[in-house]
Scaffold this motif. Structure first.
Motif, PDB file in Angstrom:
ATOM      1  N   ASP A   1       0.672  -1.719  -0.010  1.00 26.08           N
ATOM      2  CA  ASP A   1      -0.192  -0.163   0.118  1.00 26.08           C
ATOM      3  C   ASP A   1       0.210   1.100  -0.216  1.00 26.08           C
ATOM      4  N   ALA A   2       2.042   1.315   0.433  1.00 22.66           N
ATOM      5  CA  ALA A   2       2.833   2.200   0.606  1.00 22.66           C
ATOM      6  C   ALA A   2       5.106   1.752   1.086  1.00 22.66           C
ATOM      7  N   LEU A   3       5.803   2.328   0.632  1.00 24.60           N
ATOM      8  CA  LEU A   3       6.752   2.436   1.375  1.00 24.60           C
ATOM      9  C   LEU A   3       6.629   3.218   2.045  1.00 24.60           C
ATOM     10  N   PHE A   4       7.982   3.134   2.800  1.00 29.53           N
ATOM     11  CA  PHE A   4       8.719   3.694   4.035  1.00 29.53           C
ATOM     12  C   PHE A   4       9.886   3.335   3.620  1.00 29.53           C
ATOM     13  N   THR A   5      10.703   4.818   3.740  1.00 30.98           N
ATOM     14  CA  THR A   5      11.741   4.039   3.658  1.00 30.98           C
ATOM     15  C   THR A   5      13.046   5.826   4.219  1.00 30.98           C
ATOM     16  N   PHE A   6      13.904   5.490   4.605  1.00 29.24           N
ATOM     17  CA  PHE A   6      15.025   6.610   5.017  1.00 29.24           C
ATOM     18  C   PHE A   6      15.948   6.578   4.526  1.00 29.24           C
ATOM     19  N   MET A   7      16.590   7.236   3.676  1.00 25.38           N
ATOM     20  CA  MET A   7      17.784   7.105   3.024  1.00 25.38           C
ATOM     21  C   MET A   7      18.145   8.736   2.819  1.00 25.38           C
ATOM     22  N   PRO A   8      19.220   8.573   3.421  1.00 26.54           N
ATOM     23  CA  PRO A   8      19.372  10.810   4.328  1.00 26.54           C
ATOM     24  C   PRO A   8      20.528  10.539   2.252  1.00 26.54           C
ATOM     25  N   GLY A   9      20.809  12.676   2.248  1.00 28.91           N
ATOM     26  CA  GLY A   9      22.013  12.678   0.691  1.00 28.91           C
ATOM     27  C   GLY A   9      21.355  12.174   0.258  1.00 28.91           C
ATOM     28  N   GLY A  10      22.786  11.685  -0.246  1.00 30.69           N
ATOM     29  CA  GLY A  10      22.716  11.012  -2.089  1.00 30.69           C
ATOM     30  C   GLY A  10      22.243   9.775  -1.568  1.00 30.69           C
ATOM     31  N   LEU A  11      21.587   8.561  -0.841  1.00 28.22           N
ATOM     32  CA  LEU A  11      21.172   7.664  -1.231  1.00 28.22           C
ATOM     33  C   LEU A  11      19.400   8.202  -1.454  1.00 28.22           C
ATOM     34  N   GLY A  12      19.214   9.058  -1.403  1.00 31.54           N
ATOM     35  CA  GLY A  12      18.056   9.912  -1.266  1.00 31.54           C
ATOM     36  C   GLY A  12      17.819  10.356  -2.286  1.00 31.54           C
TER      37      GLY A  12
ATOM     38  N   PRO B   1       2.193   4.988  -2.680  1.00 28.53           N
ATOM     39  CA  PRO B   1       3.039   6.319  -1.841  1.00 28.53           C
ATOM     40  C   PRO B   1       4.301   6.107  -1.201  1.00 28.53           C
ATOM     41  N   PHE B   2       4.859   7.654  -1.320  1.00 25.87           N
ATOM     42  CA  PHE B   2       6.401   7.462  -0.773  1.00 25.87           C
ATOM     43  C   PHE B   2       6.664   8.597   0.422  1.00 25.87           C
ATOM     44  N   LEU B   3       6.568   7.426   1.051  1.00 24.20           N
ATOM     45  CA  LEU B   3       7.162   7.965   2.921  1.00 24.20           C
ATOM     46  C   LEU B   3       7.515   7.765   3.253  1.00 24.20           C
ATOM     47  N   SER B   4       8.437   8.924   3.520  1.00 20.13           N
ATOM     48  CA  SER B   4      10.162   8.805   4.042  1.00 20.13           C
ATOM     49  C   SER B   4       9.895  10.277   4.904  1.00 20.13           C
ATOM     50  N   THR B   5      11.734  10.001   5.700  1.00 20.09           N
ATOM     51  CA  THR B   5      12.206  10.435   6.231  1.00 20.09           C
ATOM     52  C   THR B   5      13.230  11.002   5.948  1.00 20.09           C
ATOM     53  N   PHE B   6      13.987  12.036   6.033  1.00 19.91           N
ATOM     54  CA  PHE B   6      15.798  12.654   5.629  1.00 19.91           C
ATOM     55  C   PHE B   6      15.729  12.732   4.771  1.00 19.91           C
ATOM     56  N   THR B   7      14.773  12.012   3.375  1.00 15.88           N
ATOM     57  CA  THR B   7      14.694  11.372   2.233  1.00 15.88           C
ATOM     58  C   THR B   7      14.766  12.211   0.895  1.00 15.88           C
ATOM     59  N   VAL B   8      13.230  13.309   0.972  1.00 15.67           N
ATOM     60  CA  VAL B   8      12.526  14.225   0.636  1.00 15.67           C
ATOM     61  C   VAL B   8      12.997  15.008   1.229  1.00 15.67           C
ATOM     62  N   ASP B   9      13.818  15.845   0.763  1.00 16.06           N
ATOM     63  CA  ASP B   9      14.253  17.730   2.413  1.00 16.06           C
ATOM     64  C   ASP B   9      15.062  18.381   1.363  1.00 16.06           C
ATOM     65  N   GLU B  10      15.227  19.984   1.913  1.00 15.33           N
ATOM     66  CA  GLU B  10      15.855  20.663   1.045  1.00 15.33           C
ATOM     67  C   GLU B  10      17.075  20.420   1.274  1.00 15.33           C
ATOM     68  N   ALA B  11      17.498  19.221   1.520  1.00 22.68           N
ATOM     69  CA  ALA B  11      19.345  18.976   1.226  1.00 22.68           C
ATOM     70  C   ALA B  11      19.326  18.076  -0.364  1.00 22.68           C
ATOM     71  N   THR B  12      18.058  18.116  -0.303  1.00 13.88           N
ATOM     72  CA  THR B  12      18.399  16.897  -1.805  1.00 13.88           C
ATOM     73  C   THR B  12      17.255  17.025  -2.613  1.00 13.88           C
ATOM     74  N   LEU B  13      16.602  18.195  -2.202  1.00  6.27           N
ATOM     75  CA  LEU B  13      15.495  18.564  -3.424  1.00  6.27           C
ATOM     76  C   LEU B  13      16.542  18.837  -4.810  1.00  6.27           C
ATOM     77  N   PRO B  14      16.917  19.832  -4.597  1.00  2.00           N
ATOM     78  CA  PRO B  14      17.719  20.646  -5.393  1.00  2.00           C
ATOM     79  C   PRO B  14      18.112  19.176  -6.920  1.00  2.00           C
ATOM     80  N   ALA B  15      18.309  18.196  -6.433  1.00  2.00           N
ATOM     81  CA  ALA B  15      19.002  17.102  -6.972  1.00  2.00           C
ATOM     82  C   ALA B  15      17.794  15.635  -7.590  1.00  2.00           C
TER      83      ALA B  15
ATOM     84  N   GLY C   1       5.732  15.904  -4.794  1.00  2.00           N
ATOM     85  CA  GLY C   1       4.146  14.829  -3.985  1.00  2.00           C
ATOM     86  C   GLY C   1       4.456  13.971  -2.958  1.00  2.00           C
ATOM     87  N   PHE C   2       5.507  13.614  -2.623  1.00  2.00           N
ATOM     88  CA  PHE C   2       6.374  12.669  -2.117  1.00  2.00           C
ATOM     89  C   PHE C   2       6.277  12.910  -0.591  1.00  2.00           C
ATOM     90  N   TYR C   3       6.541  12.422   0.697  1.00  4.33           N
ATOM     91  CA  TYR C   3       5.678  13.149   1.813  1.00  4.33           C
ATOM     92  C   TYR C   3       7.387  12.524   3.044  1.00  4.33           C
TER      93      TYR C   3
END
Length: 400
Positions: free
Chosen positions: A226-237, A253-267, A274-276
Motif C-alpha cells: 500500500d506504501a513504501l516507508f524509507t529513510f535514505m539520507p543525502g546521496g542515497l535519497g 505512496p512514498f513515505l519517508s524521513t530525511f529522504t526528500v528534504d531541502e538538502a536533496t530536493l535541488p537534485a 508530491g512525496f511525503y
C-alpha cells in the motif's frame, strides 16, 4: 566576531561560510585562558556524497551567528569547522585535536549517528559539552544518556514513528520498509513500526554507500504494498527518488524521513514532487523566528534551508542563551548545564523544551514536497501528527 578556524579543517572547503571570517579570537578566558571569547568546534561531513547535509548544518550555525552579530552570550565567537569525512576514526582524531590543541569550549554539529557514537566519549569525558544538531541515536536517549550531551534535533526513531502514525491514520495495511544498515537506519525501522500496526511485507537494509536500487525496486514492485516507508539520507535519497519515479512506482505512496528534504530536493526536482516526509520543522512555518531565519538564510546562501540548517541554527541560539545566562562563565559546568536545560530561546519550530534526557519535547508534522512560485522545491506542512511529544526512551534516562 566569527572566525572559521583553519587549523582543524585539514582540507575542508569553506564555501559561502568563508565570507564570515574575521581576525582570530582565541579561547575565551572562562573556556581555556586567553582573551575573552568562546570557541566552538563544529563537526560536519563536508566531503563526499553526503556533503550537502554537512553544508546545510554548517551554514545554519553560521546564520545563527550572523543574527547574533558574531557573538554567543555577548562573547566574541570563533568557529573551528571540522570535516568528519563520514569516517569515525577521522572524526575522533580531529575532534581530539580541537579539544586538546585548539581548546574549544563546546563541540557541536554531527550529521550521522555513527560519527556521534565515535566522538561522544572523547568529548564528554574531557568535560566538554557536546551539542548534536542532527544525530540523535536511541542509545543516548535512554540508559546511555549523558549529562554533557544535548541534542537540538530529535531521537532518531521518534521522527520515523511520526510517519508510522501517519501511515496508520491513512489506513495503509501493507507497507514495505527500506533503510540503510546502520544505527540510524535500524532506529528508523523500529520507530516506524512502533506506531504502524499493519503488516510490514518486507524489511530491507542496504549499505550506507548504495546508489543503485534496481534490485530493491523490483522487490517493491513484486510485493505491491500500500506504501513504501524509507529513510535514505543525502546521496542515497537522491538516487532512490529518481529511480523510484523512473521505475513507474510513484503510484505507490512514498513515505519517508530525511529522504526528500531541502538538502536533496535541488537534485531530485520533479521526481520528488508530491512525496511525503515527517519532520519537526518545515520552511513554511509561520512564526517570527522562522520567517526571519528562512528569509535571511536564502539571501545569504542562495538555497532553501533544510532541517539540518534549522536545527543547527537553533543550537547557536541555545548556546547564546545559555552562555548569556551564566554570564560567560563556561568553567562553571553545573551552571552551564542548567542554562542549557532551560532552553531559553525562540526556536524556529515554535514550542521547544528539553526532556529529562536532554532531547527535545516538540511537535511533529506530516510534510509534502511542493514547488514554489520561484521554481524552487521545499517541504511544506500538511498536518500536525504529534504534539508536545517526548521520545520513548526518556523514562529510562538516569542522569549521573
Amino acid at each position: 566576531m566569527v572566525t572559521i578556524g583553519r587549523r582543524a579543517l585539514l582540507g575542508t572547503t569553506l564555501g559561502t561560510g568563508a565570507a564570515l571570517a574575521m581576525p582570530a579570537v582565541r579561547a575565551g578566558a572562562q573556556g581555556g585562558g586567553g582573551s575573552p571569547g568562546v570557541k566552538i568546534g563544529l563537526v560536519a561531513v563536508l566531503t563526499g556524497p553526503q556533503a550537502a547535509l554537512g553544508t546545510q548544518l554548517r551554514d545554519g550555525f553560521l546564520q545563527g551567528l550572523k543574527h547574533l552579530d558574531g557573538k554567543l552570550g555577548g562573547l566574541p565567537a570563533e568557529v573551528v569547522v571540522i570535516d568528519d569525512e563520514l569516517r569515525p576514526e577521522v572524526a575522533v582524531t580531529k575532534v581530539r585535536a580541537a579539544i586538546e590543541r585548539d581548546k574549544v569550549d563546546v563541540v557541536a554539529g554531527v550529521v550521522f549517528s555513527n560519527i556521534l557514537a565515535a566522538i561522544i566519549r572523547p568529548v564528554t569525558e574531557s568535560g566538554t559539552f557536546l551539542i548534536s544538531t542532527n544525530a540523535g541515536p536511541s542509545t543516548l536517549a535512554g540508559r546511555g544518556c549523558n549529562p554533557n550531551f544535548f541534542t537540538t534535533s530529535y531521537n532518531n526513531d521518534q521522527v520515523h514513528s511520526v510517519m508510522g502514525q501517519a501511515a496508520q491514520d491513512s489506513g495503509y495495511r501493507r507497507v514495505f520498509v527500506m533503510t540503510p544498515n546502520y544505527q540510524a537506519g535500524r532506529d528508523a525501522a523500529a520507530g516506524f513500526k512502533s506506531r504502524f500496526k499493519g503488516e510490514v511485507v518486507d524489511e530491507v537494509y542496504v549499505p550506507l554507500t548504495q546508489l543503485d536500487f534496481s534490485a530493491e525496486l523490483a522487490k517493491i514492485a513484486a510485493a505491491k504494498p500500500d506504501a513504501l516507508f524509507t529513510f535514505m539520507p543525502g546521496g542515497l535519497g537522491v538516487n532512490l527518488v529518481r529511480q523510484y519515479r523512473q521505475a513507474g512506482l510513484a503510484n505507490i505512496p512514498f513515505l519517508s524521513t530525511f529522504t526528500v528534504d531541502e538538502a536533496t530536493l535541488p537534485a531530485q526536482g520533479e521526481a520528488a514532487l508530491g512525496f511525503y516526509s515527517a519532520a519537526s520543522w518545515a520552511p513554511n512555518m509561520e512564526n517570527a523566528a522562522n520567517l526571519k531565519f528562512v528569509r535571511d538564510f536564502e539571501a545569504a546562501y542562495g538555497y532553501v534551508p533544510a532541517t539540518y540548517a534549522a536545527q543547527s541554527y537553533d543550537s547557536a541560539m541555545l548556546l547564546d542563551s545559555a552562555i548569556r545566562k551564566v554570564g560567560g562563565r563556561l568553567a562553571d559546568k553545573d551552571a552551564f548545564r542548567a542554562a542549557l536545560r532551560a532552553a531559553d530561546f525562540r526556536s524556529v519550530r515554535g514550542p521547544f523544551k528539553f526532556g529529562a534526557n536532554h532531547y527535545p519535547v516538540q511537535d511533529f508534522w506530516l510534510c509534502q514536497v511542493a514547488k514554489r512560485a520561484d521554481g524552487k522545491y521545499q517541504t511544506e506542512t500538511v498536518r500536525k501528527v504529534l504534539e508536545n511529544d517526548t521520545d520513548p526512551y526518556a523514562a529510562e534516562c538516569r542522569m549521573r
